[in-house]
Design an enzyme around this catalytic site. Structure first.
Site, short mmCIF file in Angstrom:
data_model
loop_
_atom_site.label_atom_id
_atom_site.label_comp_id
_atom_site.label_asym_id
_atom_site.label_seq_id
_atom_site.Cartn_x
_atom_site.Cartn_y
_atom_site.Cartn_z
CE1 TYR A 176 16.19 -16.69 0.22
CE2 TYR A 176 14.53 -15.06 -0.34
CZ TYR A 176 15.37 -15.64 0.58
OH TYR A 176 15.39 -15.16 1.88
NE ARG A 205 -1.47 -1.31 3.77
CZ ARG A 205 -0.82 -2.43 4.06
NH1 ARG A 205 -1.00 -3.51 3.33
NH2 ARG A 205 0.07 -2.46 5.03
C1 VAH Z 1 13.29 -19.29 2.96
N1 VAH Z 1 12.80 -18.57 5.25
O1 VAH Z 1 13.23 -20.44 3.39
C2 VAH Z 1 13.44 -18.16 3.99
C3 VAH Z 1 14.88 -17.89 4.28
C4 VAH Z 1 17.06 -18.86 4.92
C5 VAH Z 1 15.69 -19.15 4.57
O2 VAH Z 1 15.52 -17.15 3.33
O3 VAH Z 1 13.23 -18.99 1.79
#
Ligand code: VAH
Length: 292
Positions: free
Chosen positions: A118, A36
């Protein structure tokens, strides 16, 4: 007194960091933002906590979303910090390491070739944050968090989430189906220690920092059997069955078993207060009040 903006204040870390920072610096000095938009008021921010991210397993299902949220927020925060002279904290993660990284006593400075989007966003975040420090003098700092265990806001889509979900199952009297296989060790940390780390690193004397983006920090390392048995001390009839999740298992296999966090301890006094047993007592007591 700091004037703080939290970006991504609605997630697992953010919801608790808002409370911690307001208790530390005063409500009037902490602005919480999420998807938001903020109202147009000026807040004279001098510190930004940039927490916006899509966690590992969810990001693997939508890599471009993972990249756009992680890097989009990072670039906006770094550019804002450059223009308005703010300090910036952006968490990295054990996800910034990959299969070719030493898994035991993972060094502070080592190879980082993650094979998840990630992890790629986290390594990019570390490099870009260091670049903004060296190129523009922006005060950027970061820690590589392990799996975070908390009892306020459920995590969403992480590989380490099983270590949160198992407590909920035990307290609710349900059988737990564990997506991660026996013998899969990962670094973990209780949220109160993570909150302390985020305050302490930003309060640290910059002249003592050899590293900035990003410090290994950890509090414990366990596999599903160890945490299951820690909980069984309080719930002798608690049952767990392994229900393999190939996506999360593949990610977990690429991450460290246990990091070396000696640089954080030496450079800014990192010292976690919770081990598995102390965390388990607090998690169970808190979840009993919340769920029963
Ligand atoms: C994940 N909880 O599992 C997050 C974190 C180190 C793990 O980055 O993606």
């Amino acid at each position: 007194m700091k004037k703080i903006l939290i970006v991504g204040s609605g997630g697992q870390i953010g919801t608790e960091l808002v409370k911690k920072l307001r208790a530390t610096y005063g409500n009037e000095n902490v602005v919480a933002s999420d998807l938001r938009p903020l109202t147009g008021e000026r807040y004279n921010i001098d510190t930004i906590y940039n927490l916006a991210a899509i966690l590992s397993a969810t990001a693997e299902k939508n890599p471009m979303l993972g990249w756009n949220v992680g890097i989009g927020s990072l670039v906006n925060c770094l550019e804002t910090a450059r223009i308005f002279n703010c300090a910036v904290f952006t968490p990295s993660s054990i996800g910034a390491f990959g299969a070719s990284t030493p898994h035991d006593n993972t060094p502070q400075d080592t190879i980082q070739r993650p094979n998840t989007i990630y992890g790629v966003t986290k390594v990019t975040g570390e490099l870009l944050s260091d670049y903004y420090f060296t190129r523009f003098g922006v005060d950027t700092r970061s820690v590589r968090f392990p799996g975070l265990i908390s009892n306020l806001t459920l995590p969403g889509g992480g590989t380490t989430d099983y270590a949160v979900e198992i407590y909920y199952a035990a307290v609710k009297g349900e059988k737990f189906y564990c997506p991660i296989s026996k013998g899969t060790y990962m670094d973990m940390m209780y949220m109160p220690d993570a909150l302390d780390a985020m305050v302490d690193i930003m309060e640290a004397d910059p002249s003592k920092l050899v590293h900035r983006n990003s410090f290994n920090v950890t509090a414990m390392s366990f596999d599903p059997e160890i945490i299951y048995n820690a909980i069984k001390k309080y719930y002798p009839n608690f049952e767990m069955e392994y229900k393999f999740d190939p996506i999360r298992q593949a990610i977990a296999d690429s991450w460290p078993n246990k990091m070396d966090d000696s640089c954080a301890r030496k450079e800014w006094g990192w010292n976690p207060k919770y081990d598995l047993d102390k965390m388990t007592v607090d998690m169970i007591e808190t979840l009993k009040k919340k769920l029963l």
